[in-house]
Design a protein around this motif. Structure first.
Motif, short mmCIF file in Angstrom:
data_model
loop_
_atom_site.label_atom_id
_atom_site.label_comp_id
_atom_site.label_asym_id
_atom_site.label_seq_id
_atom_site.Cartn_x
_atom_site.Cartn_y
_atom_site.Cartn_z
N ARG A 1 18.58 22.16 8.59
CA ARG A 1 18.38 23.54 8.14
C ARG A 1 18.13 23.58 6.64
O ARG A 1 18.44 22.62 5.92
N SER A 2 17.58 24.70 6.25
CA SER A 2 17.27 24.90 4.82
C SER A 2 17.03 26.38 4.62
O SER A 2 16.71 27.11 5.57
N ASP A 3 17.18 26.83 3.36
CA ASP A 3 16.87 28.24 3.06
C ASP A 3 15.37 28.50 3.19
O ASP A 3 14.93 29.62 3.37
N ILE A 4 14.62 27.43 3.01
CA ILE A 4 13.16 27.59 3.00
C ILE A 4 12.69 27.90 4.41
O ILE A 4 13.12 27.25 5.37
N PRO A 5 11.83 28.93 4.56
CA PRO A 5 11.45 29.31 5.92
C PRO A 5 10.56 28.27 6.59
O PRO A 5 9.92 27.47 5.92
N GLY A 6 10.55 28.32 7.92
CA GLY A 6 9.70 27.39 8.68
C GLY A 6 10.00 27.54 10.15
O GLY A 6 10.96 28.21 10.53
N PRO A 7 9.21 26.91 11.00
CA PRO A 7 9.43 27.06 12.45
C PRO A 7 10.75 26.43 12.87
O PRO A 7 11.27 25.55 12.19
N ARG B 1 -1.84 29.08 10.07
CA ARG B 1 -0.99 30.03 10.78
C ARG B 1 0.41 30.07 10.13
O ARG B 1 0.97 31.13 9.89
N LEU B 2 0.93 28.89 9.77
CA LEU B 2 2.25 28.85 9.13
C LEU B 2 2.20 29.56 7.77
O LEU B 2 3.13 30.27 7.39
N TYR B 3 1.10 29.38 7.06
CA TYR B 3 0.94 30.03 5.75
C TYR B 3 0.95 31.55 5.92
O TYR B 3 1.63 32.27 5.18
N LYS B 4 0.23 32.02 6.97
CA LYS B 4 0.20 33.49 7.20
C LYS B 4 1.59 33.98 7.59
O LYS B 4 2.00 35.07 7.23
N THR B 5 2.32 33.17 8.34
CA THR B 5 3.64 33.61 8.81
C THR B 5 4.68 33.56 7.69
O THR B 5 5.46 34.50 7.52
N GLY C 1 4.18 32.50 4.19
CA GLY C 1 3.82 32.71 2.78
C GLY C 1 3.66 31.39 2.03
O GLY C 1 3.35 30.35 2.63
N ASP C 2 3.93 31.44 0.71
CA ASP C 2 3.56 30.33 -0.19
C ASP C 2 4.36 29.05 -0.02
O ASP C 2 4.02 28.03 -0.61
N ARG D 1 8.67 24.92 5.38
CA ARG D 1 9.12 23.53 5.56
C ARG D 1 9.00 23.12 7.02
O ARG D 1 9.00 23.94 7.94
N LEU D 2 8.86 21.80 7.18
CA LEU D 2 8.87 21.19 8.51
C LEU D 2 9.83 20.01 8.43
O LEU D 2 10.01 19.45 7.35
N PHE D 3 10.43 19.66 9.56
CA PHE D 3 11.36 18.53 9.55
C PHE D 3 10.83 17.38 10.40
O PHE D 3 10.42 17.59 11.54
N PHE D 4 10.84 16.18 9.83
CA PHE D 4 10.62 14.95 10.59
C PHE D 4 12.02 14.41 10.85
O PHE D 4 12.62 13.87 9.92
N GLY D 5 12.54 14.56 12.06
CA GLY D 5 13.97 14.26 12.27
C GLY D 5 14.73 15.19 11.35
O GLY D 5 14.55 16.42 11.41
N ASN D 6 15.54 14.62 10.44
CA ASN D 6 16.22 15.53 9.51
C ASN D 6 15.61 15.44 8.11
O ASN D 6 16.18 15.93 7.15
N ARG D 7 14.44 14.79 7.99
CA ARG D 7 13.79 14.69 6.68
C ARG D 7 12.82 15.85 6.47
O ARG D 7 11.96 16.11 7.33
N MET D 8 13.00 16.54 5.34
CA MET D 8 12.24 17.77 5.14
C MET D 8 10.94 17.52 4.37
O MET D 8 10.92 16.77 3.40
N LEU D 9 9.88 18.14 4.84
CA LEU D 9 8.60 18.12 4.11
C LEU D 9 8.26 19.57 3.79
O LEU D 9 8.12 20.40 4.70
#
Ligand code: HEM
Length: 502
Positions: free
Chosen positions: A39-45, A70-74, A76-77, A80-88
Motif C-alpha cells: 500500500r501507499s498514499d499514492i493512488p493506483g489500481p 487510462r491510468l493517467y485519466k483516472t 492524474g499526474d 503507482r503500480l506494484f511488482f510484488g511489493n516493489r513500487m513503481l
C-alpha cells in the motif's frame, strides 16, 4: 514454513475444536493478506497480496500505452503500480515531469539495480551508461558524449555520414519500382543501425552484410522483449508478455560476438594519433597487453547499450513517420512542396536546410507527439523527495509517461488529431511549443543520442519525401495507428508503395 504451520496447526487441533481451528486459520490468513498487501498514499489500481498488480500486467500485454493513458485519466499526474511489493511510480504531465527529472534531477537520476542482466559471463563487465548510477554513470556518459562529439567533427561530419546513408536507403527503396514494399521496417532499421555503427566502429556496412544483419536482428529481439520494468515480474509472466529471457540472452550473445570481432579488427589497424570511433577511443584507455576477452569486458556494456538504445528507437520513429505520411497524403504533399520550393530537386536535403523547412519540422514533431514511442527508463530516488505533493521514499522507482504531455489537451487542443499546423502561431515559420515534445526525456538522464537521433530523423525523412511519394500498398488497405508496446511503442507492420517523384 507451510509444513511447520501445518504441524503447529495439527498439534493445536488436539486442544481446540475444528470450528475454532478453522476460524483462527481464517483470521490468520486474512491478517497475512492484509500485512502483505502493498500500500501507499499514492493512488493506483488495487494491488493484491504478494503479487501486487500482477493481474494488471497480465491483462495489459502489449497495450501498455493505452492502459497507461487510462491510468493517467483516472489518477492524474502520479500513480503507482506494484511488482510484488516493489513500487513503481509513474509521473505524467509536463510540469510534474520537469519538476521531478529537471528540478530534482540531481537526486532522481540513478537507475534501479538488477534491471538489466548483461548475460552469462559478463557479470564482471565494466559499467555502461544506460543502467549505471553514480560516479561511474557520470564518467561513462561524459566519455560517450565527448567521443560522439569528436567523431561528429572528424574527417567526415556526422550529418554527411547520415546523408550518405539516406541516399543508400533511397537507392534501396527505388529498387521496389513502385511495387508494394513488405520490409520497410528492415530497410529503415539498417539505415538507423548504420548511423550508430559508424559512431561505434567507424564505418557503415552494406545492407547485405551477414554479420551486420545478425546484430540488427539481435537488437530487435532485445527491444521486442517485454518492457524492462517487467523484469521485476516472475519469469513465466515475462515469457507470456514477449520475448523470453533466454531469447534475449541469446541475442545479447550475438551482439557480444560481434563486438569481439570488432575489437580484434580495430587492434590490427589501431593508431593512437588517428582515433576513428568509440572502440578506438576505448583502446586508448586500456593497457595493450590485456587479452581480447578482458578488453571485451571493459567495452561490452557501453557498446551494447549504445547500439541498443540508438538503433531500434530511430528506426521505429522513422517507421511511424512513413505510416503517418501514407495516412495523411495532404501533409505529405505539403512537406514535398516545401522541399521542392526551398531546396529544389537537384540536390539532397542537408541538415543545414532545417531552419528553412518549418513545415517538414512540424510534421516530424507531430509524428513524434502522436506516436510517443518511449517512456523514460526507470529512475531511482537517492533521497526522500516530494513529487506532486506526495512523499517519495528513497530508493523508489520513478518513470515518466511522455504521452501524457504529448496528448494533453491544454497544450495541444484536439490532441488525437494529426495536425502539424498546430505548431505555428501567428507567424508561419516559427515552430512553437517544440520544447514540450519530449520523447528523449528531460534532465540529467536525457537521451545521450538526442542530437544524433534528431539529425538522423530530419535528414532521412526529408530526403525520402523529396524522392518518393509514399502510398498505401492498395487503396482498400486499412492503416492502423494503434501501436504495439514492448521496450518501445512500435507501429503495427504495414506495407507501403514508394512512387518515385521524377
Ligand atoms: C528517436 C530516437 C530516440 C529516442 C526516442 C530516444 C529516447 C530515449 C529515452 C526516453 C531515454 C531514457 C531517458 C530517461 O531515462 O529519462 C534514452 C536514453 C538513452 N539513449 Fe536514447 N533515444 C533515441 C535515440 C538514441 C540514439 C541514436 C542513441 C545513441 C547512439 C541513444 C542513446 C541513449 C543512451 C546511451 C541513453 C541512456 C542515457 C543515460 O542513462 O544517461 N538514443 N533515450
Amino acid at each position: 514454513m507451510l509444513f511447520s504451520l501445518w504441524t503447529t496447526g495439527a498439534s493445536l487441533a488436539k486442544y481446540i475444536d475444528l470450528t475454532t481451528f478453522l476460524v483462527i486459520t481464517l483470521l490468520f490468513l486474512i491478517a497475512l493478506c492484509v500485512i502483505s498487501t502493498p500500500r501507499s498514499d499514492i493512488p493506483g489500481p488495487l494491488a493484491m497480496p504478494f503479487v501486487g498488480n500482477l493481474m494488471f500486467f497480465l491483462r495489459v500485454g502489449t497495450k501498455q500505452h493505452e492502459e497507461y493513458l487510462r491510468l493517467y485519466k483516472t489518477y492524474g499526474d502520479i500513480f503507482r503500480l506494484f511488482f510484488g511489493n516493489r513500487m513503481l511510480i509513474t509521473i505524467c504531465g509536463y510540469d510534474t515531469i520537469c519538476d521531478a527529472f529537471v528540478r530534482q534531477g540531481s537526486v532522481l537520476s540513478d537507475r534501479p539495480e538488477g534491471f538489466f542482466h548483461p548475460g552469462p559471463g559478463y557479470e564482471k563487465s565494466a559499467p555502461g551508461v544506460l543502467f549505471t548510477s553514480g560516479e561511474a554513470w557520470k564518467r561513462n556518459r561524459r566519455f560517450a558524449m565527448q567521443t560522439m562529439r569528436d567523431i561528429g567533427m572528424g574527417k567526415k561530419r556526422m550529418d554527411e555520414v547520415i546523408a550518405d546513408e539516406a541516399s543508400v536507403l533511397c537507392a534501396d527503396i527505388a529498387l521496389s519500382n513502385g511495387k508494394p514494399i513488405d520490409n520497410m521496417r528492415d530497410l529503415l532499421g539498417m539505415s538507423a543501425s548504420n548511423i550508430v555503427h559508424y559512431v561505434l566502429f567507424g564505418y557503415r556496412c552494406n545492407h547485405d552484410n551477414e554479420r551486420f544483419l545478425t546484430i540488427i536482428k539481435a537488437a530487435e529481439t532485445i527491444f521486442k522483449s517485454p518492457n524492462l520494468r517487467y523484469r521485476l515480474l516472475p519469469k513465466f509472466v515475462q515469457n507470456f508478455l514477449g520475448t523470453s529471457p533466454e531469447e534475449r540472452l541469446r541475442a545479447q550473445g550475438d551482439v557480444s560476438n560481434y563486438l569481439k570481432y570488432q575489437i580484434e579488427e580495430h587492434e590490427k589497424t589501431f593508431d593512437r594519433n588517428n582515433i576513428r570511433d568509440l572502440v578506438d577511443r576505448f583502446l586508448t584507455t586500456i593497457p595493450p597487453e590485456e587479452d581480447s576477452n578482458q578488453k571485451l569486458l571493459r567495452m561490452y556494456l557501453m557498446v551494447l547499450e549504445l547500439f541498443l538504445a540508438g538503433t531500434d528507437t530511430t528506426a521505429t520513429q522513422l517507421e511511424w513517420t512513413i505510416l503517418y505520411m501514407m495516412g495523411y497524403p495532404k501533409v505529405q504533399e505539403r512537406c514535398y512542396e516545401e522541399i521542392e520550393k526551398v531546396v529544389g530537386l537537384n540536390r539532397s536535403v542537408s541538415y543545414s536546410d532545417r531552419n528553412t523547412l518549418p513545415f517538414v519540422e512540424a510534421a516530424l514533431l507531430e509524428v513524434q507527439r502522436l506516436s510517443s514511442i518511449s517512456m523514460s527508463v526507470p529512475h531511482v530516488s537517492a533521497e526522500d523527495i516530494s513529487i506532486a505533493g506526495y512523499r517519495i521514499p528513497k530508493n523508489t522507482m520513478v518513470t515518466a509517461f511522455f504521452a501524457s504531455v504529448h496528448l494533453d489537451p491544454k497544450l495541444y487542443p484536439n490532441p488525437e488529431k494529426f495536425q502539424p499546423e498546430r505548431f505555428f502561431g501567428e507567424n508561419y515559420g516559427n515552430v512553437n511549443k517544440k520544447e514540450m515534445i519530449i520523447p528523449f526525456s528531460v534532465g540529467p538522464r536525457i537521451c545521450l543520442g538526442e542530437t544524433l537521433a534528431k539529425t538522423g530523423l530530419f535528414i532521412i525523412f526529408a530526403n525520402l519525401i523529396q524522392k518518393f511519394k509514399f502510398c498505401k500498398a492498395s487503396p482498400d488497405e486499412e492503416l492502423s495507428f494503434d501501436g504495439v508496446t514492448g521496450q518501445i511503442r512500435r507501429a503495427r507492420p504495414y506495407r507501403v508503395r514508394a512512387e518515385p517523384r521524377n
